[in-house]
Design a protein around this motif. Structure first.
Motif, PDB file in Angstrom:
ATOM      1  N   ARG A 148      -6.755   8.107   2.789  1.00  0.00           N
ATOM      2  CA  ARG A 148      -6.887   7.397   4.057  1.00  0.00           C
ATOM      3  C   ARG A 148      -5.633   7.599   4.924  1.00  0.00           C
ATOM      4  O   ARG A 148      -5.716   7.800   6.120  1.00  0.00           O
ATOM      5  N   MET A 149      -4.475   7.550   4.280  1.00  0.00           N
ATOM      6  CA  MET A 149      -3.235   7.702   5.055  1.00  0.00           C
ATOM      7  C   MET A 149      -3.081   9.117   5.584  1.00  0.00           C
ATOM      8  O   MET A 149      -2.628   9.319   6.705  1.00  0.00           O
ATOM      9  N   GLN A 154       0.816  -1.216   0.000  1.00  0.00           N
ATOM     10  CA  GLN A 154       0.000   0.000   0.000  1.00  0.00           C
ATOM     11  C   GLN A 154       0.852   1.270   0.000  1.00  0.00           C
ATOM     12  O   GLN A 154       0.428   2.315  -0.473  1.00  0.00           O
ATOM     13  N   TYR A 155       2.057   1.177   0.528  1.00  0.00           N
ATOM     14  CA  TYR A 155       2.926   2.347   0.540  1.00  0.00           C
ATOM     15  C   TYR A 155       3.638   2.538  -0.802  1.00  0.00           C
ATOM     16  O   TYR A 155       4.006   3.634  -1.166  1.00  0.00           O
ATOM     17  N   ASN A 214      -1.417   7.211  -5.480  1.00  0.00           N
ATOM     18  CA  ASN A 214      -1.696   6.126  -4.555  1.00  0.00           C
ATOM     19  C   ASN A 214      -3.151   6.160  -4.096  1.00  0.00           C
ATOM     20  O   ASN A 214      -3.627   7.162  -3.568  1.00  0.00           O
ATOM     21  N   ASN A 215      -3.843   5.041  -4.307  1.00  0.00           N
ATOM     22  CA  ASN A 215      -5.270   4.992  -3.956  1.00  0.00           C
ATOM     23  C   ASN A 215      -5.531   5.067  -2.462  1.00  0.00           C
ATOM     24  O   ASN A 215      -6.659   5.304  -2.037  1.00  0.00           O
ATOM     25  N   ASN A 216      -4.489   4.831  -1.648  1.00  0.00           N
ATOM     26  CA  ASN A 216      -4.661   4.893  -0.193  1.00  0.00           C
ATOM     27  C   ASN A 216      -4.306   6.266   0.368  1.00  0.00           C
ATOM     28  O   ASN A 216      -4.317   6.464   1.579  1.00  0.00           O
TER      29      ASN A 216
END
Ligand SMILES: Nc1ncnc2c1ncn2[C@@H]1O[C@H](COP(=O)(O)OP(=O)(O)OP(=O)(O)O)[C@@H](O)[C@H]1O
Ligand SMILES: [Mg+2]
Length: 286
Positions: free
Chosen positions: A200-201, A59-60, A195-197
């Motif tokens: 959220r991050m 995810q990173y 980044n798709n996250n």
């Protein structure tokens, strides 16, 4: 102290004159205090990939640019070469981030190079010249907490304007020196745009800061900087000096059902028109 093996190349290169003492052995790295000429600096020695933990999670990595396409292909394979390339990319991420962020005016340790898996950087120090404490080791007055919180939020904004999200921001990765908070520990920094996250991050980073500083200044617990900052960023309206409110208008208004039905009806009508025109055109060409 005796020179640790991993620091020997830096001593041989003349980048480090003396190893003074070991500061910490974290989950991911060992940090040493070293002397370089008249300056005292920190040398961060990364552990081998196998001994490192969650931060390597996919995810990173998403959205990280690999400049060389041969390398990118290699990294996607499980070959030894591919793994080494992946390891190098990972190690370089923290150095790249530090240079980029220092340039963007974010308070991070100034980097002085990266040699053989060792990052040399400014030592963040307290008034006595000793390594500065982390946020989790200090007690703050409510006023201090509010000032520090707003300094960290400004740095998070500057970081995002420079295209990055910390991704592991917490009281364990922020030092405090006499000037205020300094963000550290960036190998997992996330590329905000690819980044798709990312959203959220960013929210998690900001939530961690709210919760920590909220212990000393409870009114901070009612703020919602994360959503506000992300909305501005997505709209292309976020700049290092954007004034933030700490509030976010959640859209809770019930949808206007009549208006919705009208929109659907007019879309249907348009589609009927389009079909009729198509049929007429086909009839014309026969
Ligand atoms: N530039 C610096 N100046 C002063 N102290 C530092 C500096 N960099 C790191 N430290 C100290 O060393 C510790 C470990 O550093 P860092 O967080 O970068 O490594 P890590 O091994 O990735 O940590 P973690 O345990 O979070 O995985 C920090 O908590 C801090 O106390
Ligand atoms: Mg850390």
């Amino acid at each position: 102290m005796k020179i640790p093996k991993r620091l020997q190349p830096l001593v041989d290169d003349g980048m480090v004159d003396e190893v003074l003492y070991q500061l910490m052995s974290g989950k991911e790295a060992q940090v040493f205090v070293v002397r370089c000429g008249d300056s005292v600096r920190c040398a961060k020695v990364y552990k081998e990939a196998k001994k490192r933990s969650f931060k390597q999670a996919v995810q990173y990595q998403e959205g990280r640019k690999v400049r060389n396409s041969r390398r990118a292909r290699a990294m996607s394979k499980k070959t030894r070469y591919g793994q080494r390339e992946q390891e190098d990319a990972w190690l370089n991420a923290e150095v790249d981030a530090l240079y980029r962020l220092a340039q963007a005016g974010v308070r991070v340790p100034e980097p002085f190079g990266f040699v053989d898996g060792v990052l040399l950087m400014e030592m963040i120090a307290d008034e006595d010249g000793k390594a500065a404490p982390r946020l989790d080791n200090v007690v703050l007055t409510p006023e201090q907490a509010k000032v520090y919180h707003s300094q960290v939020i400004s740095d998070v904004v500057r970081m995002l304007c420079a295209g990055l999200i910390h991704g592991d921001l917490s009281e364990f990765n922020v030092l405090v020196d006499p000037e205020g908070p300094v963000i550290i520990d960036l190998p997992q920094a996330v590329n905000a745009s690819g980044n798709n996250n990312a959203e959220r991050m960013l929210e998690r980073d900001i939530d961690n800061m709210r919760r920590y500083f909220g212990r000393f200044a409870p009114e901070l617990l009612n703020t919602d900087y994360g959503k506000e900052i992300w909305a501005l960023y997505e709209a292309g309206d976020l700049h290092p000096h954007t004034e933030l409110t700490g509030c976010f208008e959640h859209n809770t208004q019930a949808a206007d059902v009549n208006e919705l039905i009208e929109i659907i009806e007019s879309a249907k009508e348009e589609e009927r028109d389009r079909q009729e025109r198509l049929q007429a055109a086909e009839a014309g060409t026969d």
